[in-house]
Design an enzyme around this catalytic site. Structure first.
Site, PDB file in Angstrom:
ATOM      1  N   GLU A 280      24.419  -7.584  41.202  1.00  0.00           N
ATOM      2  CA  GLU A 280      23.905  -6.987  39.954  1.00  0.00           C
ATOM      3  C   GLU A 280      23.505  -8.076  38.964  1.00  0.00           C
ATOM      4  O   GLU A 280      22.542  -7.924  38.215  1.00  0.00           O
ATOM      5  CB  GLU A 280      24.963  -6.091  39.296  1.00  0.00           C
ATOM      6  CG  GLU A 280      25.190  -4.773  39.980  1.00  0.00           C
ATOM      7  CD  GLU A 280      23.932  -3.935  40.113  1.00  0.00           C
ATOM      8  OE1 GLU A 280      23.379  -3.506  39.097  1.00  0.00           O
ATOM      9  OE2 GLU A 280      23.504  -3.700  41.254  1.00  0.00           O
ATOM     10  N   TRP A 283      19.999  -9.073  39.088  1.00  0.00           N
ATOM     11  CA  TRP A 283      18.967  -8.244  38.430  1.00  0.00           C
ATOM     12  C   TRP A 283      18.572  -8.860  37.093  1.00  0.00           C
ATOM     13  O   TRP A 283      17.410  -8.864  36.713  1.00  0.00           O
ATOM     14  CB  TRP A 283      19.508  -6.837  38.150  1.00  0.00           C
ATOM     15  CG  TRP A 283      19.307  -5.850  39.254  1.00  0.00           C
ATOM     16  CD1 TRP A 283      20.267  -5.332  40.054  1.00  0.00           C
ATOM     17  CD2 TRP A 283      18.063  -5.230  39.661  1.00  0.00           C
ATOM     18  NE1 TRP A 283      19.699  -4.434  40.931  1.00  0.00           N
ATOM     19  CE2 TRP A 283      18.362  -4.354  40.710  1.00  0.00           C
ATOM     20  CE3 TRP A 283      16.742  -5.356  39.228  1.00  0.00           C
ATOM     21  CZ2 TRP A 283      17.383  -3.590  41.346  1.00  0.00           C
ATOM     22  CZ3 TRP A 283      15.765  -4.601  39.857  1.00  0.00           C
ATOM     23  CH2 TRP A 283      16.079  -3.730  40.898  1.00  0.00           C
ATOM     24  N   TRP A 311      -0.459   9.080  28.872  1.00  0.00           N
ATOM     25  CA  TRP A 311       0.929   9.532  28.698  1.00  0.00           C
ATOM     26  C   TRP A 311       0.868  10.657  27.678  1.00  0.00           C
ATOM     27  O   TRP A 311       1.030  10.426  26.480  1.00  0.00           O
ATOM     28  CB  TRP A 311       1.817   8.375  28.218  1.00  0.00           C
ATOM     29  CG  TRP A 311       1.943   7.263  29.220  1.00  0.00           C
ATOM     30  CD1 TRP A 311       1.160   6.155  29.320  1.00  0.00           C
ATOM     31  CD2 TRP A 311       2.899   7.179  30.285  1.00  0.00           C
ATOM     32  NE1 TRP A 311       1.567   5.371  30.376  1.00  0.00           N
ATOM     33  CE2 TRP A 311       2.643   5.971  30.998  1.00  0.00           C
ATOM     34  CE3 TRP A 311       3.959   7.984  30.711  1.00  0.00           C
ATOM     35  CZ2 TRP A 311       3.393   5.575  32.102  1.00  0.00           C
ATOM     36  CZ3 TRP A 311       4.701   7.576  31.816  1.00  0.00           C
ATOM     37  CH2 TRP A 311       4.415   6.388  32.497  1.00  0.00           C
ATOM     38  N   ASN A 346      24.559   2.483  32.952  1.00  0.00           N
ATOM     39  CA  ASN A 346      23.313   2.197  33.672  1.00  0.00           C
ATOM     40  C   ASN A 346      22.732   3.423  34.374  1.00  0.00           C
ATOM     41  O   ASN A 346      21.529   3.670  34.321  1.00  0.00           O
ATOM     42  CB  ASN A 346      23.550   1.078  34.683  1.00  0.00           C
ATOM     43  CG  ASN A 346      22.285   0.754  35.466  1.00  0.00           C
ATOM     44  OD1 ASN A 346      21.262   0.424  34.879  1.00  0.00           O
ATOM     45  ND2 ASN A 346      22.339   0.895  36.785  1.00  0.00           N
ATOM     46  N   TRP A 364       6.437   4.870  28.287  1.00  0.00           N
ATOM     47  CA  TRP A 364       7.685   4.125  28.439  1.00  0.00           C
ATOM     48  C   TRP A 364       7.920   3.156  27.276  1.00  0.00           C
ATOM     49  O   TRP A 364       9.056   2.813  26.954  1.00  0.00           O
ATOM     50  CB  TRP A 364       7.726   3.385  29.786  1.00  0.00           C
ATOM     51  CG  TRP A 364       6.570   2.453  30.036  1.00  0.00           C
ATOM     52  CD1 TRP A 364       5.405   2.758  30.676  1.00  0.00           C
ATOM     53  CD2 TRP A 364       6.460   1.076  29.647  1.00  0.00           C
ATOM     54  NE1 TRP A 364       4.571   1.661  30.704  1.00  0.00           N
ATOM     55  CE2 TRP A 364       5.199   0.613  30.084  1.00  0.00           C
ATOM     56  CE3 TRP A 364       7.296   0.189  28.976  1.00  0.00           C
ATOM     57  CZ2 TRP A 364       4.757  -0.687  29.872  1.00  0.00           C
ATOM     58  CZ3 TRP A 364       6.860  -1.128  28.766  1.00  0.00           C
ATOM     59  CH2 TRP A 364       5.601  -1.541  29.210  1.00  0.00           C
ATOM     60  N   TRP A 387      12.798  -0.036  31.931  1.00  0.00           N
ATOM     61  CA  TRP A 387      11.865   1.033  31.527  1.00  0.00           C
ATOM     62  C   TRP A 387      10.676   1.121  32.472  1.00  0.00           C
ATOM     63  O   TRP A 387      10.245   2.211  32.850  1.00  0.00           O
ATOM     64  CB  TRP A 387      11.419   0.857  30.067  1.00  0.00           C
ATOM     65  CG  TRP A 387      12.415   1.519  29.171  1.00  0.00           C
ATOM     66  CD1 TRP A 387      13.486   0.934  28.562  1.00  0.00           C
ATOM     67  CD2 TRP A 387      12.504   2.920  28.878  1.00  0.00           C
ATOM     68  NE1 TRP A 387      14.229   1.887  27.902  1.00  0.00           N
ATOM     69  CE2 TRP A 387      13.649   3.108  28.065  1.00  0.00           C
ATOM     70  CE3 TRP A 387      11.732   4.038  29.206  1.00  0.00           C
ATOM     71  CZ2 TRP A 387      14.021   4.369  27.595  1.00  0.00           C
ATOM     72  CZ3 TRP A 387      12.112   5.289  28.721  1.00  0.00           C
ATOM     73  CH2 TRP A 387      13.242   5.444  27.937  1.00  0.00           C
TER      74      TRP A 387
HETATM   75  C1  LIG Z   1      15.885   1.883  31.045  1.00  0.00           C
HETATM   76  C2  LIG Z   1      16.873   0.759  31.184  1.00  0.00           C
HETATM   77  C3  LIG Z   1      17.033  -0.150  30.145  1.00  0.00           C
HETATM   78  C4  LIG Z   1      17.951  -1.205  30.267  1.00  0.00           C
HETATM   79  N1  LIG Z   1      18.067  -2.089  29.220  1.00  0.00           N
HETATM   80  C5  LIG Z   1      18.906  -3.146  29.344  1.00  0.00           C
HETATM   81  C6  LIG Z   1      19.033  -4.084  28.291  1.00  0.00           C
HETATM   82  O1  LIG Z   1      18.391  -3.990  27.233  1.00  0.00           O
HETATM   83  N2  LIG Z   1      19.914  -5.113  28.459  1.00  0.00           N
HETATM   84  C7  LIG Z   1      20.647  -5.263  29.602  1.00  0.00           C
HETATM   85  O2  LIG Z   1      21.438  -6.220  29.710  1.00  0.00           O
HETATM   86  N3  LIG Z   1      20.512  -4.406  30.627  1.00  0.00           N
HETATM   87  C8  LIG Z   1      19.682  -3.348  30.525  1.00  0.00           C
HETATM   88  N4  LIG Z   1      19.593  -2.460  31.555  1.00  0.00           N
HETATM   89  C9  LIG Z   1      20.353  -2.709  32.800  1.00  0.00           C
HETATM   90  C10 LIG Z   1      21.764  -2.101  32.848  1.00  0.00           C
HETATM   91  O3  LIG Z   1      21.716  -0.755  32.497  1.00  0.00           O
HETATM   92  C11 LIG Z   1      22.752  -2.814  31.949  1.00  0.00           C
HETATM   93  O4  LIG Z   1      22.722  -4.205  32.207  1.00  0.00           O
HETATM   94  C12 LIG Z   1      24.179  -2.347  32.171  1.00  0.00           C
HETATM   95  O5  LIG Z   1      24.275  -0.966  31.981  1.00  0.00           O
HETATM   96  C13 LIG Z   1      25.124  -3.060  31.209  1.00  0.00           C
HETATM   97  O6  LIG Z   1      26.429  -2.584  31.385  1.00  0.00           O
HETATM   98  P1  LIG Z   1      27.523  -3.457  32.125  1.00  0.00           P
HETATM   99  O7  LIG Z   1      27.592  -4.813  31.531  1.00  0.00           O
HETATM  100  O8  LIG Z   1      28.767  -2.662  32.155  1.00  0.00           O
HETATM  101  O9  LIG Z   1      26.895  -3.549  33.583  1.00  0.00           O
HETATM  102  P2  LIG Z   1      27.519  -4.048  34.958  1.00  0.00           P
HETATM  103  O10 LIG Z   1      27.196  -3.004  35.960  1.00  0.00           O
HETATM  104  O11 LIG Z   1      28.915  -4.436  34.815  1.00  0.00           O
HETATM  105  O12 LIG Z   1      26.624  -5.312  35.317  1.00  0.00           O
HETATM  106  C14 LIG Z   1      26.984  -6.645  34.918  1.00  0.00           C
HETATM  107  C15 LIG Z   1      25.808  -7.333  34.311  1.00  0.00           C
HETATM  108  O13 LIG Z   1      24.748  -7.469  35.258  1.00  0.00           O
HETATM  109  C16 LIG Z   1      23.490  -7.339  34.605  1.00  0.00           C
HETATM  110  N5  LIG Z   1      22.804  -6.151  35.128  1.00  0.00           N
HETATM  111  C17 LIG Z   1      23.333  -5.144  35.837  1.00  0.00           C
HETATM  112  N6  LIG Z   1      22.375  -4.255  36.192  1.00  0.00           N
HETATM  113  C18 LIG Z   1      21.220  -4.725  35.687  1.00  0.00           C
HETATM  114  C19 LIG Z   1      19.866  -4.281  35.703  1.00  0.00           C
HETATM  115  N7  LIG Z   1      19.497  -3.159  36.355  1.00  0.00           N
HETATM  116  N8  LIG Z   1      18.935  -5.001  35.066  1.00  0.00           N
HETATM  117  C20 LIG Z   1      19.266  -6.138  34.431  1.00  0.00           C
HETATM  118  N9  LIG Z   1      20.531  -6.635  34.383  1.00  0.00           N
HETATM  119  C21 LIG Z   1      21.484  -5.941  34.994  1.00  0.00           C
HETATM  120  C22 LIG Z   1      23.789  -7.154  33.119  1.00  0.00           C
HETATM  121  O14 LIG Z   1      23.762  -8.420  32.507  1.00  0.00           O
HETATM  122  C23 LIG Z   1      25.196  -6.587  33.137  1.00  0.00           C
HETATM  123  O15 LIG Z   1      25.907  -6.814  31.955  1.00  0.00           O
HETATM  124  C24 LIG Z   1      18.688  -1.372  31.454  1.00  0.00           C
HETATM  125  C25 LIG Z   1      18.529  -0.448  32.498  1.00  0.00           C
HETATM  126  C26 LIG Z   1      17.639   0.608  32.352  1.00  0.00           C
HETATM  127  C27 LIG Z   1      17.489   1.586  33.477  1.00  0.00           C
END
Ligand SMILES: Cc1cc2nc3c(=O)[nH]c(=O)nc-3n(C[C@H](O)[C@H](O)[C@H](O)COP(=O)(O)OP(=O)(O)OC[C@H]3O[C@@H](n4cnc5c(N)ncnc54)[C@H](O)[C@@H]3O)c2cc1C
Length: 474
Positions: A280, A283, A311, A346, A364, A387
């Site tokens: 993750e 990503w 849109w 997420n 979006w 997005w």
């Molecule tokens: C529409 C949309 C908008 C989002 N906007 C953001 C945002 O502004 N900032 C953001 O950090 N993440 C964003 N994400 C990705 C993801 O939702 C969040 O990183 C995550 O929910 C943060 O919670 P966590 O730290 O508990 O995640 P965990 O699941 O614990 O993941 C650990 C870390 O991995 C990274 N990560 C995990 N999944 C993703 C992903 N899909 N994309 C990028 N990084 C990821 C993040 O840094 C996160 O803190 C977005 C996802 C979607 C679908």
């Protein structure tokens, strides 16, 4: 013997002392390090700045100043354009070098170039370091040397590369900046003319972030990550997004500590969870790399075939979505969680964003902007990537015609309605199976709760028609 008597460390997205690459190097190279942060003079000109993230930033700066105090130093705060402020500081302190950690978004890169020019004019080095990521965008390339456009091969390559080990924190930064070196007072929201926020936010600062990292690794959350990470109820993910966003923890330390949390002898579920979590983290760097190689994603669709697509969603619909009043319980719960805490799980981010773009047909970019205003972990690159992924226009293999059904998503990920009931109080007395399909009797689920604003199946067909028609014209 240090090489310099005085240097500047410019804090940006690295608001910590532990394992801070540029700061660590500055402390080794110089007898005195002047720690500097430059506040933007943003006055409601950029739609992406909101109270929640700025409130968190204020707390982080206060904590950074305290931590610097413990080393006998203090944070010098200035306000304005970074290159101009650093120029003044170089003159005032007679600094012999500027140290900083590199940023990868277009604004950060532009500013770095300007600061390099300033240093060049003064004939002093501007020393920049890799810190925010494990692998910089140009380090993870395809066999032919180009950027990846799809996550899976990128992540395989990313995971295979050797990772740098973390370093400690400096024991001294030399003598404190001179008393007559002016510093702006620690800011509050008034600095940006923002309203106070009622949202309950995570505790700011390095110490709180390190505690969150420790709790995540030592509790069952990391070991159950593979199994539970898609469940929005409760704490099933690390909740470290804001800590990575503001650099309160180092990505090297997080990676190293998580990797060390299991061994070949650990139960296979635990090993799988750690491996899933590390993936993750890729990503985040994937989307930073996308933004680095394709900065145009801020202005248009990543996939060229969807540029200029209509849109047709209305502003009224967008307003209803923003208030969490769509009549789709999982969508409303997500928006309300975001407004109350600055966080949204997420899985729910995916549901909510797909609903706005595929069920309401709103652009979006509206959702991207709304999320940036409210997310405490709001990160340009990840948010844009998320997005565009949901809209079906982004850097991913997910085709535009894969459209998630919010009712089925609820059945799969919140079958007991625990998450929905937490965030939509008017639905607390409603039995959870009623959250998994539109009301059959055409009656609202609870007094004051709206009926579903659209029919998912009809809107799905409409989306397919819009995308299909647009592709034909290309
Ligand atoms: C529409 C949309 C908008 C989002 N906007 C953001 C945002 O502004 N900032 C953001 O950090 N993440 C964003 N994400 C990705 C993801 O939702 C969040 O990183 C995550 O929910 C943060 O919670 P966590 O730290 O508990 O995640 P965990 O699941 O614990 O993941 C650990 C870390 O991995 C990274 N990560 C995990 N999944 C993703 C992903 N899909 N994309 C990028 N990084 C990821 C993040 O840094 C996160 O803190 C977005 C996802 C979607 C679908």
């Amino acid at each position: 013997m240090p090489s310099y008597s005085t240097v500047i460390h410019w804090f940006r997205r690295d608001l910590r002392l532990t394992d801070n690459t540029a700061l660590h190097q500055a402390a080794q190279d110089a007898a005195q390090v002047i720690p500097v942060y430059i506040l933007s003079d943003w006055q409601k000109r950029h739609a992406w700045t909101g109270s929640i993230r700025q409130q968190f930033l204020c707390g982080c700066l206060e904590s950074l100043d305290k931590n610097l105090g413990a080393l006998g130093s203090r944070l010098i705060l200035r306000c304005g354009q970074a290159d101009q402020e650093l120029e003044k500081l170089i003159k005032e302190t007679k600094a012999e070098a500027v140290y900083l950690n590199r940023d990868y978004d277009p604004y950060g890169r532009d500013m770095e170039k300007k600061v390099e020019e300033v240093c060049h004019r003064f004939g002093i080095p501007c020393l920049t370091y890799k810190d925010r990521v494990l692998h910089e965008p140009d380090e993870v390339l395809t066999g032919s040397g180009g950027p990846y456009r799809v996550y899976t091969p990128y992540s395989k390559n990313w995971l295979s590369l050797e990772k740098t080990a973390p370093q400690g924190k400096p024991t001294t930064l030399g003598k404190a900046p001179a008393k007559d070196l002016t510093s702006h007072p620690l800011p509050d929201l008034g600095h940006w003319k923002l309203e106070p926020t009622q949202a309950s936010l995570p505790a700011p600062g390095e110490r709180a972030a390190r505690q969150r990292m420790k709790d995540f690794i030592e509790s069952r959350t990391l070991n159950a990550y593979a199994q539970k990470r898609n469940i929005p109820a409760g704490v099933t993910t690390s909740r470290l997004g804001q800590d990575l966003r503001f650099g309160l923890i180092s990505i090297r330390e997080l990676y190293t500590r998580c990797s060390a949390a299991t061994s070949a002898q650990s139960p296979s579920d635990d090993q799988k969870s750690v491996a899933t979590y590390l993936k993750e983290l890729a990503w985040r760097e994937f989307y930073l790399a996308i933004l680095w190689h394709y900065p145009e994603v801020f202005d248009e669709e990543f996939a060229p075939e969807f540029r200029g697509m209509p849109w047709p969603g209305s502003d009224e619909q967008f307003q209803v979505w923003k208030q969490g009043q769509t009549g789709f319980p999982i969508v409303d719960a997500g928006i309300r969680e975001l407004l109350a805490t600055g966080f949204m799980h997420n899985r729910v981010r995916m549901i909510v964003s797909m609903f706005l773009t595929k069920d309401l047909h709103c652009h979006w970019r509206l959702g991207e902007s709304f999320f940036m205003q409210h997310l405490v972990d709001g990160e340009n690159a990840s948010n844009n990537g998320g997005w565009q992924w949901s809209a079906g226009t982004g850097a991913d293999a997910a085709p535009y015609f894969r459209i998630q059904n919010p009712w089925i998503q609820t059945k799969t990920y919140d079958p007991e309605g625990t998450y929905i009931r937490q965030w939509v109080p008017e639905l607390r007395g409603v039995s959870p199976e009623r959250f998994t399909a539109p009301p059959k009797d055409g009656r609202s689920l609870a007094p004051g709760y709206p009926l579903p604003m659209v029919d998912h199946h009809e809107e799905r067909d409409r989306t397919l028609a819009i995308f299909g028609k647009h592709r034909e014209t290309k």
